[in-house]
Design an enzyme around this catalytic site. Structure first.
Site, PDB file in Angstrom:
ATOM      1  NE  ARG A   7      96.519  46.549 -20.661  1.00 19.59           N
ATOM      2  CZ  ARG A   7      97.721  46.063 -20.945  1.00 19.59           C
ATOM      3  NH1 ARG A   7      97.933  44.756 -20.896  1.00 19.59           N
ATOM      4  NH2 ARG A   7      98.712  46.859 -21.271  1.00 19.59           N
ATOM      5  CG  ASN A  25      94.952  46.092 -24.109  1.00 20.22           C
ATOM      6  OD1 ASN A  25      93.875  46.506 -23.716  1.00 20.22           O
ATOM      7  ND2 ASN A  25      96.067  46.796 -24.000  1.00 20.22           N
TER       8      ASN A  25
END
Length: 785
Positions: A7, A25
């Protein structure tokens, strides 16, 4: 794969390209919502997403869905954002534990850094993962780090997308993280200052230098450690651990230390330095160094040494000043599972160690060290555990719509496999299920994986052997869940595993499979172990095999090589006739006190003497003939391993094209209505002639290896032509023999066959769960393989 810094990588990339949106996520992986200035920028983003990824990340698939015009939303205000994880159905995995990255190694070595000498330093590019996780999503609350609240400095790193510790779930420092201490075998804490040391790790290093044995709590379990050059310490460790002969693993500070004891190729160096940091089997240097030579008890009878590099900050600090290796063997008594918690270590390891180096970060999941080797120019896993599990393999083409399968593997070197297309999740090495503690660990780990990956199987696959513990559990589970049970023949599973290891498509047709191992339950009810099979994922038929020989005493034959020698000689010539022709047989070490007359009566009457085509037992018989552990072995495969080590001393070039300096022994073929049998009788005749004429044992061992490899390859070539097949697939534990593997590959490829061999999963029984899963997925539940 969660926990790899993906990320923040997306965040950096989006901001560099001037994009807006967010990333998070969820159970399906990573979800990115992107508003790019134009299509060119969007294309560049997707391209760089694939090519410029974090060290531990892996992209299996990238799905790109443009926002429909009728549902178009305005771009969000502000910067590109990282938002909280979503809890949905799980389809991602946990990344394996990874060795300390260079940046963290620099942190713990710098006096000015607040993590100086802190043994739990990590970031998104390294550190514990599977060993500390209990659930998905991989967030701190679902790990054993949940009990350590972050201090303000660590919290700032954790929340800063520009920091390499952004959302590093095990992030910690001396102010807020786990603590380390040293205690004696009576449980009393030791003061490092009283020992003249700055901290517990320095004190532990001093104790090791003084010849002490330490139990050390690491990443996935405990190690027992001592100075590998201290003969007395190594001998004491063997005595305490009740491990008479099995080689000890070694840990060295760096490659330079290793090179004093081993030869080291660029491929081997790369494998040692990979994020998985496995134990790598390396060729021992001869002559060994005279200064700081290894104790002779490190790897008796072996030509290789198992080395690894320090893979955690604790290990880096411990070995920082060591110019010689440390023994770093599993923290257990022989054949037991590795200890993982402090209470267990105080009970089980205190009698074995002089002191214990402990910490208060719980190990939730046991992980043995992985073992690998470079053979025939390729890295190959011999044990798949820390650093590799539970990274998924992808199903081959044709299995993307396969039903979910739970496959429970074999009895020895057990692993299990969850098929959840497109993933194949092979567990870490669990061990031999005939040990009760290992069986309990197997059941706990299976429960964890099913919960961790929310796996709901629609069928269960087991080995067809009626008495395997994993198979018994599978039958019980199938009954409880009312699921179809697929019983898979052992050697079919071996061949399916090597097909999957090489991404062999479901509709790619059949191969000729050569499966060589100790034994497995055959389709005809006999014990197989040297098989030539026509196989694909759906079907398997036996075309040729090693001539069956009785196993006198059943399971005892696997532990007492002399039994196999008598059985082979008696089957070929009759024992008394053979002794009359080759009197040296009676003088072989270990046979004088053996109850040979009783064994011969057992063989002649067929009492407790099941017939088997086992390759492993043939190797045991050869080893016994050369006086290698004739009476009894101390660990599985010992006689065969020492036979190979002996042969390699006579091997011209121990590599792909290596050959013995003598001719290989001949084998014959027996044609039967059921298929072809490879008969070792001519080999035994030539070998016993050499033995009687005083030919050196190393030459005899090498001639056997060369002759056996040639006989197998020639037979495979002839059968392949007859069957119209052009691919040979090699599997089974006997193909962990380097001479056999490299010789068969070289000869078969030189003759025009395509050869498939193992790389990502072990050739031994540690890989068969993978094959079971795919066979079960390709099988009609109303039938069995």
């Amino acid at each position: 794969m969660q926990g790899v810094g993906f990320r923040p990588h997306v965040w950096h990339l989006a901001n560099r390209l001037g994009c807006l949106g967010d990333v998070r996520n969820d159970g399906d992986g990573v979800l990115i919502r992107l508003w790019a200035p134009d299509s060119t920028t969007a294309d560049a983003f997707c391209q760089r997403l694939r090519t410029d990824i974090p060290p531990l990340a892996r992209i299996d698939a990238l799905e790109r869905n443009p926002q429909p015009a009728e549902k178009s939303q305005p771009p969000p205000a502000g910067e590109f954002r990282i938002i909280a994880s979503a809890t949905t159905e799980v389809h991602t995995g946990v990344v394996p534990d990874a060795t300390t990255c260079p940046a963290c190694a620099t942190d713990i070595a710098a006096r000015s850094n607040r993590r100086y000498r802190y043994p739990f330093t990590n970031c998104t590019h390294c550190g514990p993962r599977l060993s500390i996780v209990r659930a998905i999503p991989y967030d701190r609350a679902n790990t054993s780090m949940a009990r350590f609240p972050l201090c303000p400095d660590c919290l700032a790193e954790y929340n800063n997308p520009a920091d390499r510790r952004f959302h590093a779930q095990p992030n910690a420092c001396p102010s807020c993280g786990p603590k380390l201490w040293l205690e004696d075998s009576d449980g009393q804490r030791l003061d490092p200052a009283a020992l003249g040391c700055q901290d517990a790790i320095a004190a532990a290093s001093e104790m090791l230098a003084g010849g002490r044995i330490l139990a050390i709590k690491g990443i996935g379990g405990f190690h027992l450690a001592c100075d590998a050059t201290n003969h007395q310490a190594v001998a004491r460790l063997r005595q305490r651990k009740a491990r008479d002969a099995k080689p000890f693993a070694l840990m060295a500070r760096d490659l330079a230390v290793m090179r004093r004891y081993c030869t080291l190729s660029p491929q081997e160096a790369a494998l040692l330095q990979s994020p998985a940091a496995p134990i790598v089997l390396l060729e021992a240097r001869h002559p060994a160094p005279t200064r700081a030579a290894l104790a002779p008890g490190i790897a008796p009878g072996q030509a290789s040494l198992g080395f690894m590099l320090p893979y955690s900050p604790l290990h880096l600090l411990l070995l920082a000043h060591w110019e010689q290796p440390l023994v770093m063997t599993s923290g257990n008594r022989s054949d037991e599972p590795q200890a993982i918690d402090n209470t267990e270590a105080r009970t089980r390891l205190a009698p074995l160690a002089d002191a214990l180096l402990l910490h208060d970060r719980d190990i939730l999941n046991r992980l043995d060290d992985s073992v690998a080797r470079v053979d025939a120019g390729q890295p190959r896993l011999l044990r798949r555990a820390r650093g590799f599990a539970p990274a998924p393999l992808l199903v081959p083409d044709g299995f993307h719509d396969a039903p979910p399968v739970l496959a429970l593997g074999g009895e020895l070197k057990n692993t299990f496999c969850l098929l959840d297309a497109p993933r194949l999740i092979l567990s870490q090495h669990l061990g031999d299920l005939d040990e009760p503690a290992t069986l309990r660990a197997f059941e706990r780990t299976l429960k964890l994986y099913r919960e961790l990956f929310q796996h709901q199987p629609s069928r269960i696959a087991i080995d067809r052997h009626p008495d395997y513990r994993g198979s018994t559990l599978g039958r019980r589970l199938a009954a409880e869940l009312a699921l179809p049970l697929i019983e898979v023949q052992h050697h079919h599973a071996h061949i399916a595993a090597v097909l999957a290891d090489n991404a062999w498509a479901r509709d790619a047709g059949s191969v000729l499979g050569l499966a060589l191992d100790g034994l497995g339950h055959g389709k005809d009810g006999t014990l197989w172990g040297g098989e030539l099979l026509r196989a694909n994922y759906q079907d398997c038929s036996r075309l040729a095999w090693l001539r069956p020989t009785p196993l006198p005493g059943g399971d005892r034959a696997a532990k007492e090589p002399w039994r196999n020698l008598i059985a082979h000689i008696h089957t070929a010539f009759g024992w008394e006739q053979a002794c009359a022709q080759w009197p040296a047989l009676r003088r072989l070490p270990g046979l004088a006190e053996a109850p040979i007359p009783a064994l011969l009566r057992m063989l002649d009457a067929g009492i407790n003497s099941p017939r088997s085509s086992s390759t492993g037992r043939l190797f045991d018989a050869l080893a016994a003939a050369l006086g290698l552990h004739t009476k009894e072995i101390a660990y599985e495969g010992q006689a065969a391993m020492e036979l190979e080590a002996l042969a390699r001393t006579d091997w011209n070039i121990p590599g792909t094209k290596g050959q013995s300096t003598g001719d290989g022994y001949p084998f014959a073929r027996l044609h039967t209505p059921e298929g072809i049998q490879l008969d070792p009788t001519p080999m035994w005749q030539a070998l016993l002639n050499d033995l009687s004429h005083g030919v050196p044992p190393a030459r005899i061992a090498a001639r056997f290896h060369q002759g056996f490899a040639t006989a197998l390859t020639d037979l495979s070539l002839d059968v392949a032509r007859e069957q119209g097949l052009d691919t040979l697939a090699l599997s089974g534990g006997s193909f962990q023999n380097r001479i056999l593997l490299t010789s068969v590959i070289h000869q078969a490829e030189s003759a025009g066959l395509r050869v498939l061999s193992h790389h990502q999963v072990p050739a031994n029984d540690g890989g068969i769960a993978l094959g079971q899963a795919l066979i079960a997925a390709a099988t009609n539940p109303l039938t069995t393989s």
